[in-house]
Write a protein that holds these residues in place. Structure first.
Motif, short mmCIF file in Angstrom:
data_model
loop_
_atom_site.label_atom_id
_atom_site.label_comp_id
_atom_site.label_asym_id
_atom_site.label_seq_id
_atom_site.Cartn_x
_atom_site.Cartn_y
_atom_site.Cartn_z
N LEU A 45 0.80 -1.23 0.00
CA LEU A 45 0.00 0.00 0.00
C LEU A 45 0.83 1.28 0.00
CD1 LEU A 45 -2.89 -1.07 2.41
CD2 LEU A 45 -3.01 -0.79 -0.07
N VAL A 48 2.23 1.85 -3.57
CA VAL A 48 1.18 2.22 -4.53
C VAL A 48 0.75 3.67 -4.30
CG1 VAL A 48 -1.19 1.77 -5.24
CG2 VAL A 48 0.38 -0.13 -4.85
N HIS A 213 -4.37 -3.31 -2.47
CA HIS A 213 -4.35 -2.42 -3.65
C HIS A 213 -5.44 -2.81 -4.64
CE1 HIS A 213 -2.51 -1.64 -7.80
NE2 HIS A 213 -3.09 -0.53 -7.42
N GLU A 217 -8.66 -0.36 -5.81
CA GLU A 217 -8.98 0.01 -7.19
C GLU A 217 -10.41 -0.41 -7.54
OE1 GLU A 217 -7.15 1.47 -9.64
OE2 GLU A 217 -5.21 1.66 -8.66
#
Length: 238
Positions: A45, A48, A213, A217
């Motif tokens: 995380l 990202v 992640h 999304e």
């Protein structure tokens, strides 16, 4: 024959013991693998977030308090921590997401696992207007027992069968759910596992489990897709 009974009893006893050891061993391996995947997802995380220009805090003390009453959050509280707290922009909209953790009687249902908390991942996207609170939930058996609030019907039989709308402002809710949103929710598979709640200019969804992640999304894309279905009239008429 009488001599065989003690022998069979011993065999059965050792078979049960062996089975228990096998079950415990397999459970331990599965738990270890799940914990490893969870730690790997958490470790990804910050990277990202940095690549996307988002902010990331592993432990944001007090940041979750303002969301009491949303989805899985408690109705009230103070200094509630937001774990893996991420903020930024996604598809041109401001967003936040985090994990809320709490202990419950079902959190530690395995031996040696009493301190494992229940984890809820919460996601929110800023909306074009502030509108009145609306919840779009999937009906469940617990609704009858735990949530006695009355539901609003759109008089669309298929939608009313599959979703439960809760609001104190039916006029706004009907504007909010006008246009293509009902058909979108009926046909998009993400709607089956993604409840919605609108409050204070933010649209929320959540699930029970850790943040990753991929989930981030998926959920943010879902919230943006939902907002794209809501007619502008809903916000101007609020």
């Amino acid at each position: 024959m009488e001599q065989l009974i003690p022998i069979l009893a011993k065999v059965l006893f050792f078979a049960v013991i062996a089975g228990l050891f096998t079950f415990v061993g397999r459970t331990f391996v599965r738990t270890h693998k799940a914990d490893k995947r969870m730690r790997e997802a958490w470790a990804e995380l910050p990277r990202v977030a940095s690549e996307r220009g988002w902010t990331y805090e592993q432990h944001a003390r007090g940041q979750a308090t303002q969301y009491c009453g949303i989805g899985p959050m408690p109705g009230s509280g103070s200094n509630l921590s937001a774990w893996h707290y991420i903020t930024g922009e996604f598809r041109g909209r401001s967003f936040k997401c985090f994990e809320h953790r709490y202990n419950s009687p079902t959190s530690g249902n395995q031996a040696g696992d009493r301190e494992r908390p229940t984890i809820e991942a919460v996601f929110m996207i800023t909306t074009p207007g502030s509108g009145q609170p609306v919840e779009v939930l999937r009906p469940s058996k617990t609704d009858v027992l735990l949530d006695r609030r009355s539901r609003m019907r759109l008089d669309l039989p298929e939608f009313d069968d599959d979703f439960r709308v809760v609001t104190k402002d039916e006029n706004f809710a009907r504007n909010f759910l006008s246009g293509s949103l009902p058909s979108f929710l009926l046909t998009d598979p993400r709607a089956k596992k993604s409840p919605l709640q609108l409050r204070d200019g933010e649209l929320f969804t959540w699930y029970t489990g850790t943040l990753s992640h991929e989930a981030l999304e998926e959920k943010l894309n879902y919230l943006c897709d939902v907002l794209d279905q809501i007619p502008a009239l809903a916000w101007t008429a609020a």
